[in-house]
Scaffold this active site. Structure first.
Site, mmCIF file in Angstrom:
data_model
loop_
_atom_site.group_PDB
_atom_site.id
_atom_site.type_symbol
_atom_site.label_atom_id
_atom_site.label_comp_id
_atom_site.label_asym_id
_atom_site.label_seq_id
_atom_site.Cartn_x
_atom_site.Cartn_y
_atom_site.Cartn_z
ATOM 1 N N LYS A 1 0.831 -1.290 -0.043
ATOM 2 C CA LYS A 1 -0.108 0.061 -0.026
ATOM 3 C C LYS A 1 0.990 1.328 0.022
ATOM 4 O O LYS A 1 1.875 1.082 0.431
ATOM 5 C CB LYS A 1 -0.987 -0.081 1.230
ATOM 6 C CG LYS A 1 -2.037 -1.114 0.970
ATOM 7 C CD LYS A 1 -3.185 -0.818 1.623
ATOM 8 C CE LYS A 1 -4.288 -2.079 1.171
ATOM 9 N NZ LYS A 1 -5.541 -1.974 1.934
ATOM 10 N N ARG B 1 -4.268 -10.172 4.103
ATOM 11 C CA ARG B 1 -4.617 -10.181 2.801
ATOM 12 C C ARG B 1 -3.155 -9.639 2.065
ATOM 13 O O ARG B 1 -2.858 -8.605 2.314
ATOM 14 C CB ARG B 1 -5.674 -9.323 2.264
ATOM 15 C CG ARG B 1 -5.888 -8.991 0.988
ATOM 16 C CD ARG B 1 -6.989 -8.235 0.596
ATOM 17 N NE ARG B 1 -7.574 -8.047 -0.608
ATOM 18 C CZ ARG B 1 -7.035 -7.304 -1.622
ATOM 19 N NH1 ARG B 1 -6.178 -6.428 -1.273
ATOM 20 N NH2 ARG B 1 -7.503 -7.326 -2.784
HETATM 21 C C1 7PJ Z 1 -8.324 -4.211 1.092
HETATM 22 C C2 7PJ Z 1 -9.374 -4.918 0.141
HETATM 23 C C3 7PJ Z 1 -8.108 -4.632 2.273
HETATM 24 C C4 7PJ Z 1 -10.114 -5.942 2.467
HETATM 25 C C5 7PJ Z 1 -8.040 -4.070 -1.277
HETATM 26 C C6 7PJ Z 1 -5.158 -2.848 -2.405
HETATM 27 C C7 7PJ Z 1 -6.406 -2.023 -2.452
HETATM 28 N N1 7PJ Z 1 -10.121 -5.818 0.849
HETATM 29 N N2 7PJ Z 1 -9.189 -4.712 -1.122
HETATM 30 N N3 7PJ Z 1 -9.004 -5.156 2.806
HETATM 31 N N4 7PJ Z 1 -7.589 -3.652 -0.103
HETATM 32 N N5 7PJ Z 1 -10.803 -6.800 2.997
HETATM 33 O O1 7PJ Z 1 -4.930 -4.243 -2.376
HETATM 34 O O2 7PJ Z 1 -4.245 -2.111 -2.350
HETATM 35 O O3 7PJ Z 1 -7.433 -3.659 2.978
HETATM 36 S S1 7PJ Z 1 -7.975 -3.161 -2.944
#
Ligand code: 7PJ
Length: 259
Positions: A204, A238
């Protein structure tokens, strides 16, 4: 949880067939590297990303879900805010709805309740297009906690069982670097709701800001911060870099079993 984006990028002009095939291969590699959940997304939530239609999103994600379901026992997560996509993804084999809008889009709450699968409720301030313009909180940890309480109540009223709910503070979604750091430092306070915590810190832009690293130079920052999140109570991380994360978690687990 390994991130699987099924969205065309500027380097690929191979059409939908190769998009789906590449995604299925990428999922295989992540499972071999130690992922137990694959999070499949057909619409980018990055600031300024183009919107996709329901038909386009379905055409991207459903074949990928079916293909992964056909040859692995992996838990499949669908990253979507659209009720129609939730339904068809679950029918194809997904068993977790990962919704960055925390089921706030019309019909999403009812759809998640009727499908009876697990849902991740993520906090986001404002909308993806505008969220990073001027994030503002009086007290970010308290306000995210209040949001969780409100969404948990809405879920309860809709008939979604508490044991099916995961919570995510939504790093980078309407937050400055200082907000993100407060949430990570105080992550354990969100354990009070009794739901597993999921965090996404991978690659990020907060790491770009703190460390001056470009997106492809953020592997260490991603792994270290995710491990700190686990130490502070996260149940699911994640990540894009599954093999590196799996190594960190193996060390952490080994310490827990050490004499
Ligand atoms: C997240 C997401 C997160 C959850 C994205 C990226 C942006 N879903 N989807 N948590 N981020 N639950 O991966 O930079 O932080 S998309």
């Amino acid at each position: 949880m390994g991130v699987l984006n099924v969205t065309p990028d500027s380097f690929s002009d191979g059409g939908d067939y190769s998009l789906v095939n590449d995604a299925v291969l990428q999922a295989k590699l992540m499972l071999e590297a130690g992922a137990t959940i694959i999070d499949i997304g057909g619409e980018s939530t990055r600031p300024g990303a183009a919107k996709v239609t329901i038909e386009e999103e379905l055409a991207r994600v459903v074949p990928v879900i079916k293909a992964i379901r056909a040859d692995s026992a992996a838990l499949i997560s669908i990253d979507t805010s659209k009720p129609e996509v939730m339904q068809q993804a679950v029918n194809a084999g997904a068993s977790l709805i990962n919704d960055v809008y925390a089921l706030r889009k019309p019909g999403a709450l009812e759809m998640a309740a009727s499908l009876g699968v697990k849902v991740c409720l993520m906090h986001m301030q404002a909308e993806p297009e505008t969220m990073q313009q001027q994030p503002e909180y009086r007290q970010v940890v308290d306000e995210v906690g209040l949001f969780f309480e409100q969404r948990l109540q809405a879920c309860q009223q809709a008939g979604i069982a508490r044991e099916n709910i995961l919570l995510d503070p939504g790093f980078g979604f309407g937050k400055t670097l200082a907000h993100n750091l407060s949430l990570l430092a105080h992550l354990a306070t969100f354990k009070q709701y009794g739901c597993p915590l999921l965090v996404g810190l991978s690659r990020k832009s907060m790491w770009g800001e703190l460390l001056g690293k470009k997106v492809d130079e953020r592997v260490s920052a991603s792994v270290i911060s995710a491990l700190l999140a686990v130490v502070n109570g996260a149940a699911i991380v994640r990540v894009h870099d599954v093999a590196e994360m799996a190594e960190a978690l193996t060390i952490y687990k080994a310490l827990q079993y050490a004499d």
